[in-house]
Each structure stands twice: as C-alpha cells, then as structure tokens.
Scaffold this motif. Structure first.
Motif, PDB file in Angstrom:
ATOM      1  N   PHE A  57       1.445  -1.469   0.104  1.00 23.52           N
ATOM      2  CA  PHE A  57       0.152   0.031  -0.353  1.00 23.52           C
ATOM      3  C   PHE A  57       0.545   1.129   0.179  1.00 23.52           C
ATOM      4  O   PHE A  57       0.373   2.184  -0.367  1.00 23.52           O
ATOM      5  N   GLU A  58       1.741   1.178   0.322  1.00 23.39           N
ATOM      6  CA  GLU A  58       3.171   2.431  -0.238  1.00 23.39           C
ATOM      7  C   GLU A  58       3.612   2.172  -1.320  1.00 23.39           C
ATOM      8  O   GLU A  58       4.563   3.340  -1.444  1.00 23.39           O
ATOM      9  N   PHE A  59       4.179   1.421  -2.208  1.00 30.30           N
ATOM     10  CA  PHE A  59       4.827   1.179  -3.025  1.00 30.30           C
ATOM     11  C   PHE A  59       4.939   2.460  -3.965  1.00 30.30           C
ATOM     12  O   PHE A  59       3.802   2.745  -4.249  1.00 30.30           O
ATOM     13  N   GLY A  60       5.813   2.447  -3.790  1.00 31.03           N
ATOM     14  CA  GLY A  60       6.578   3.524  -4.772  1.00 31.03           C
ATOM     15  C   GLY A  60       6.709   5.677  -3.813  1.00 31.03           C
ATOM     16  O   GLY A  60       6.365   6.371  -4.607  1.00 31.03           O
ATOM     17  N   GLY A  61       6.251   4.828  -2.847  1.00 33.38           N
ATOM     18  CA  GLY A  61       5.727   6.126  -1.909  1.00 33.38           C
ATOM     19  C   GLY A  61       6.861   7.072  -1.949  1.00 33.38           C
ATOM     20  O   GLY A  61       7.747   6.021  -0.606  1.00 33.38           O
ATOM     21  N   LYS A  62       6.403   8.037  -1.499  1.00 32.16           N
ATOM     22  CA  LYS A  62       7.801   8.832  -1.029  1.00 32.16           C
ATOM     23  C   LYS A  62       6.729  11.030  -0.087  1.00 32.16           C
ATOM     24  O   LYS A  62       5.490  10.804  -0.216  1.00 32.16           O
ATOM     25  N   CYS A  63       6.949  11.122   0.547  1.00 26.75           N
ATOM     26  CA  CYS A  63       6.979  12.174   1.352  1.00 26.75           C
ATOM     27  C   CYS A  63       6.015  11.726   2.228  1.00 26.75           C
ATOM     28  O   CYS A  63       4.596  12.474   2.283  1.00 26.75           O
ATOM     29  N   VAL A  64       5.373  10.612   2.767  1.00 25.28           N
ATOM     30  CA  VAL A  64       4.466  10.230   3.361  1.00 25.28           C
ATOM     31  C   VAL A  64       4.534  10.342   5.289  1.00 25.28           C
ATOM     32  O   VAL A  64       5.450  10.669   5.445  1.00 25.28           O
ATOM     33  N   THR A  65       3.593  10.676   5.022  1.00 19.79           N
ATOM     34  CA  THR A  65       3.134  11.935   6.650  1.00 19.79           C
ATOM     35  C   THR A  65       2.340  11.148   7.023  1.00 19.79           C
ATOM     36  O   THR A  65       1.537  10.372   6.605  1.00 19.79           O
ATOM     37  N   ALA A  66       2.059  10.722   8.404  1.00 16.97           N
ATOM     38  CA  ALA A  66       0.721  10.373   9.273  1.00 16.97           C
ATOM     39  C   ALA A  66       0.711  11.853  10.380  1.00 16.97           C
ATOM     40  O   ALA A  66       1.085  12.071  10.814  1.00 16.97           O
ATOM     41  N   GLU A  67      -0.507  12.167  10.049  1.00 16.71           N
ATOM     42  CA  GLU A  67      -1.003  12.810  11.157  1.00 16.71           C
ATOM     43  C   GLU A  67      -1.758  12.316  12.091  1.00 16.71           C
ATOM     44  O   GLU A  67      -3.364  11.766  11.125  1.00 16.71           O
TER      45      GLU A  67
END
Length: 192
Positions: A57-67
């Motif tokens: 579910f995060e494949f190729g993801g960058k700039c990942v944040t969680a709030e």
C-alpha cells in the motif's frame, strides 16, 4: 484435486499477506514490548515517515506523513498522505484508531474504512520521546506464519542520526531486524 485445493489456499494466504501486512515470517508473532506509560495525547500530531518495512500500500511512495488527532468520540483520527515517486500524484487515506485496553494505551487497532477489505490491524507504539521519534509495530498471526510491518516516524523530515539511533535501540531491544527497513524519500515534498 489436492493440487487445486493447495493452490486456492496459497492464493488466500497471499491475499492476506498483501492486505494485512507485507513481510511474511514462519511461526507466531514475536513477543515485543510496547512503551510503558504511553501518553496518547503527546503522540498526537504530524509525523514524517523516516523508514518502513516494505508494504504494497506504500509502493513507490515518498513524502509519507501521518497525522493523528483525537476525534469527538475519543477515537484517533488518522490521515496518511504520500506522493507517488512514479507518477508524482498525491494520495491520502483516512482511518480510525482505537486504544485496545486502558492497561496498555500503546496498543491500538487501526481501520481504514475506504479499503475494499475492512479489518482492524494492530498498531503498537514500541517507543517514542514524543518530540523527535516513534517506533511503531504491527504483526498479524495466522498460525503457521505471521506478517509484520514496522515504521520509524519522526517529527521532522530529516531527523538527525542520534534521533534515528534511539529508534534503532528500541528495535534492537525488541529483537526486530533492521534488515527489512527501507528509507523513505522525503525530498522535494510539496505535501509537507
């Protein structure tokens, strides 16, 4: 007939691995210790993903944040955002977290209602200083195997080495391998 049944079981197990978590291991989930005296209110706010186990579910993801924020019902509202390093498109998903027990406030279950397969996933905070880093763990036990996910979160996009080393200490204390971690790209991030 036996081959067809074994094939269906393999497809089912593969589906569970993809949906629930991403790194499969033989046996039961390891015994890890959550943070004692965890304070959920201090944990709330914005976190930047520094490192993670591979997750579809995060494949190729960058700039990942969680709030994380406290909702009206007392549940934790979750807003995860990321940018695709492949397409450059932004995406987000909203979820809900609930503390499993008052005796261990560091153990939460999270749910993302918009996913096609709706389930509660474990989300355990193993360690945090609330101001710089957090180590989060998830493990789903399927009897003969388990699936694991882990994250190192930081309050800044580019935490210093001493801060990351504190997170590594928490991993080591719990016997969690760093070999499966992938560093999250936090460069050129318009979301942040």
């Amino acid at each position: 007939m036996l081959y067809a049944m074994m094939n269906k079981v393999a497809v089912f197990i593969t589906g569970l691995v993809i949906v629930k978590a991403q790194i499969p291991f033989l046996g039961s989930c390891p015994d890890v210790q959550t943070m004692p005296d965890f304070n959920l209110n201090q944990f709330l706010g914005k976190w930047f993903e520094s490192e993670r186990y591979f997750a579809v579910f995060e494949f190729g993801g960058k700039c990942v944040t969680a709030e994380y924020n406290l909702g009206d019902s007392g549940a934790v509202t979750i807003l995860n955002k990321q940018m695709s390093s492949i397409t450059g498109l932004d995406s987000s998903i909203e979820g809900v977290g609930n503390v499993v027990s008052r005796d261990d406030a560091a153990k939460l279950t999270i749910n993302f209602p918009s996913l096609p397969y709706n389930f509660d996933a474990p989300y355990w905070v193993l360690d945090t200083d609330y101001k710089n880093y957090a180590v989060v763990w998830s493990c789903n036990d399927f009897g003969i195997f388990n699936t694991r996910n882990a994250w190192i979160l930081a309050r800044s996009k580019n935490p210093t080495l001493p801060i990351i080393q504190k997170a590594y200490t928490a991993l080591k204390k719990n016997g969690i391998s760093r070999a499966y971690f992938i560093k999250t790209d936090q460069k050129n991030c318009p979301l942040n």
